[in-house]
Design an enzyme around this catalytic site. Sequence first.
Site, PDB file in Angstrom:
ATOM      1  N   ARG A  69       0.837  -1.220   0.000  1.00 28.96           N
ATOM      2  CA  ARG A  69       0.000   0.000   0.000  1.00 28.96           C
ATOM      3  C   ARG A  69       0.868   1.265   0.000  1.00 28.96           C
ATOM      4  NH1 ARG A  69      -2.032   2.427   4.289  1.00 28.96           N
ATOM      5  NH2 ARG A  69      -2.138   0.584   5.604  1.00 28.96           N
ATOM      6  N   TYR A 123     -17.360  13.927 -17.869  1.00 33.78           N
ATOM      7  CA  TYR A 123     -17.876  12.583 -17.585  1.00 33.78           C
ATOM      8  C   TYR A 123     -18.904  12.641 -16.447  1.00 33.78           C
ATOM      9  CZ  TYR A 123     -17.571   7.670 -16.098  1.00 33.78           C
ATOM     10  OH  TYR A 123     -17.850   6.374 -15.737  1.00 33.78           O
ATOM     11  N   ASP A 196      -8.360  15.969 -16.879  1.00 36.79           N
ATOM     12  CA  ASP A 196      -8.631  14.557 -17.141  1.00 36.79           C
ATOM     13  C   ASP A 196      -8.342  14.334 -18.624  1.00 36.79           C
ATOM     14  OD1 ASP A 196      -9.727  12.106 -17.834  1.00 36.79           O
ATOM     15  OD2 ASP A 196     -11.371  12.252 -16.395  1.00 36.79           O
ATOM     16  N   LYS A 221      -8.860   2.831 -19.780  1.00 39.58           N
ATOM     17  CA  LYS A 221      -9.161   3.128 -21.192  1.00 39.58           C
ATOM     18  C   LYS A 221      -7.920   2.922 -22.068  1.00 39.58           C
ATOM     19  CE  LYS A 221     -13.293   4.374 -19.808  1.00 39.58           C
ATOM     20  NZ  LYS A 221     -13.192   4.337 -18.368  1.00 39.58           N
TER      21      LYS A 221
HETATM   22  C1  LIG Z   1     -13.149  10.773 -18.969  1.00 41.62           C
HETATM   23  C2  LIG Z   1     -13.244   9.756 -17.877  1.00 41.62           C
HETATM   24  N1  LIG Z   1     -12.663   9.998 -16.698  1.00 41.62           N
HETATM   25  C3  LIG Z   1     -12.733   9.123 -15.672  1.00 41.62           C
HETATM   26  C4  LIG Z   1     -13.423   7.937 -15.804  1.00 41.62           C
HETATM   27  C5  LIG Z   1     -13.519   6.990 -14.640  1.00 41.62           C
HETATM   28  O1  LIG Z   1     -12.665   5.911 -14.852  1.00 41.62           O
HETATM   29  P1  LIG Z   1     -12.851   4.479 -14.124  1.00 41.62           P
HETATM   30  O2  LIG Z   1     -14.040   3.829 -14.713  1.00 41.62           O
HETATM   31  O3  LIG Z   1     -11.544   3.805 -14.394  1.00 41.62           O
HETATM   32  O4  LIG Z   1     -13.029   4.778 -12.663  1.00 41.62           O
HETATM   33  C6  LIG Z   1     -14.034   7.626 -17.021  1.00 41.62           C
HETATM   34  C7  LIG Z   1     -14.770   6.358 -17.174  1.00 41.62           C
HETATM   35  O5  LIG Z   1     -15.434   6.116 -18.151  1.00 41.62           O
HETATM   36  C8  LIG Z   1     -13.951   8.566 -18.080  1.00 41.62           C
HETATM   37  O6  LIG Z   1     -14.540   8.337 -19.261  1.00 41.62           O
END
Ligand SMILES: Cc1ncc(COP(=O)(O)O)c(C=O)c1O
Length: 419
Positions: A69, A123, A196, A221
């Site tokens: 951790r 998102y 992001d 992703k």
């Molecule tokens: C732009 C974006 N940021 C963050 C996330 C969250 O990622 P996770 O599903 O790995 O928690 C997503 C998930 O689809 C996303 O599309």
Amino acid sequence: MAPPVPRPLPDPDRLGFSSLAVHVGERLPGFDTKPITTPIYSTVAFEAPSAAALDGVFEGTHPGYCYTRHGNPTCEALEETIARLEHGAGAIAFSSGMAALHGALLAAGVRSGDRIVSSQDIYGATQALFRDVMTPLGVETRYAPATDLVAFEQAVGAARPRVAFVETISNPLLRVADLAAVVAIARKAGAATIVDSTFASPRLSTPLALGADFVVHSTTKYLNGHGDATGGIVVCSNREALPTLRQVSKLVGGILGPFEAYLTLRGVKTLGLRMSRQCESARRIAERLAQHPGIERVHYPGLRSHPDFAIASRLLKDDLAGAVVSFALGRAGRAEVFRFMDALRLCCVGTTVGDIYSQLLYPAISSHRALSPEERQRLGIGDNLVRLSVGIEDPEDLIADLEQALEACRRPAGAGARS
Ligand SMILES: Cc1ncc(COP(=O)(O)O)c(C=O)c1O
């Protein structure tokens, strides 16, 4: 590096069955050779060569590991790789993109009484994080369009936020903001910028090089790319932010497991190849769909018809405009979209992006389900809009699949269902 010398076992002839079963394999001498790929360090704890060294590892004065951790070699190999690809000072991996977003907010110093100004086109779960987790903690979020710099600057000037938040390529309309200008606006107001960059990946954009303070990825992703490991990462521009970020990950505890780190590290090795191929295919598909009589509108930042075509051409590297294409079906409601989805043969119907498999998502029933039809309409997400994440399949096969499904969705109900 000298091979590690294992702690010698007591005389094995005097040990019982279970002592032998537990310890023998772990006490083999190390080899003076190194595996070419980073192994999966599937261990909770690490043994230091001496108690004094272990004391130093805990203190941070001796290199090494004590407890997964707190840090793990497989995870660190991934962290170093992404930090370098993003031109950052360091990175910490998290168990998901959402955990990484939360970690970045805490590392940026967001506390009760603070404000966040966020781009409005983000998102859905990130909006829910702001609303359902941060608001009850006393953190207010205000939204403004990051693609309208005047409106964004007004919102930042009025709110004096701790953090400005934006996505490099937004979901599902694929809006692209002028990141350098957003950073300048935030900086003038004393705010940190968190970007992001999940939809862009470092292959297309490196926001830290434009002055952003933190970059976040859902590594689920493009970075992993194979749809088999959930994870997230935060990269910071400044070395001083790293201990805070590490402390957040240690104490909130949403660390990435070594197995997921291994898979993601393996995925990252082909990110450049995958991303180039996926973006080139996406452009080809977008161009073809734009000419299709059954399509009302195509959203793709590589098309001149996209409102952010000019900024995307400047911001995104090597003329690659991303591997997601959203499009609105002509004269279609939910029933026609369902028939279109059910008729797809090669493209999967799924909820993620960035995989080697092409996947189609219907925002009205998934990512944007929580919004009313009016709210979706206001954001430009009609009930005829779908989002395609383009994989590595042959683009002509994908186009043929989309065309036959567009044809099928015009047939009477039931005739186009999957067999
Ligand atoms: C732009 C974006 N940021 C963050 C996330 C969250 O990622 P996770 O599903 O790995 O928690 C997503 C998930 O689809 C996303 O599309």
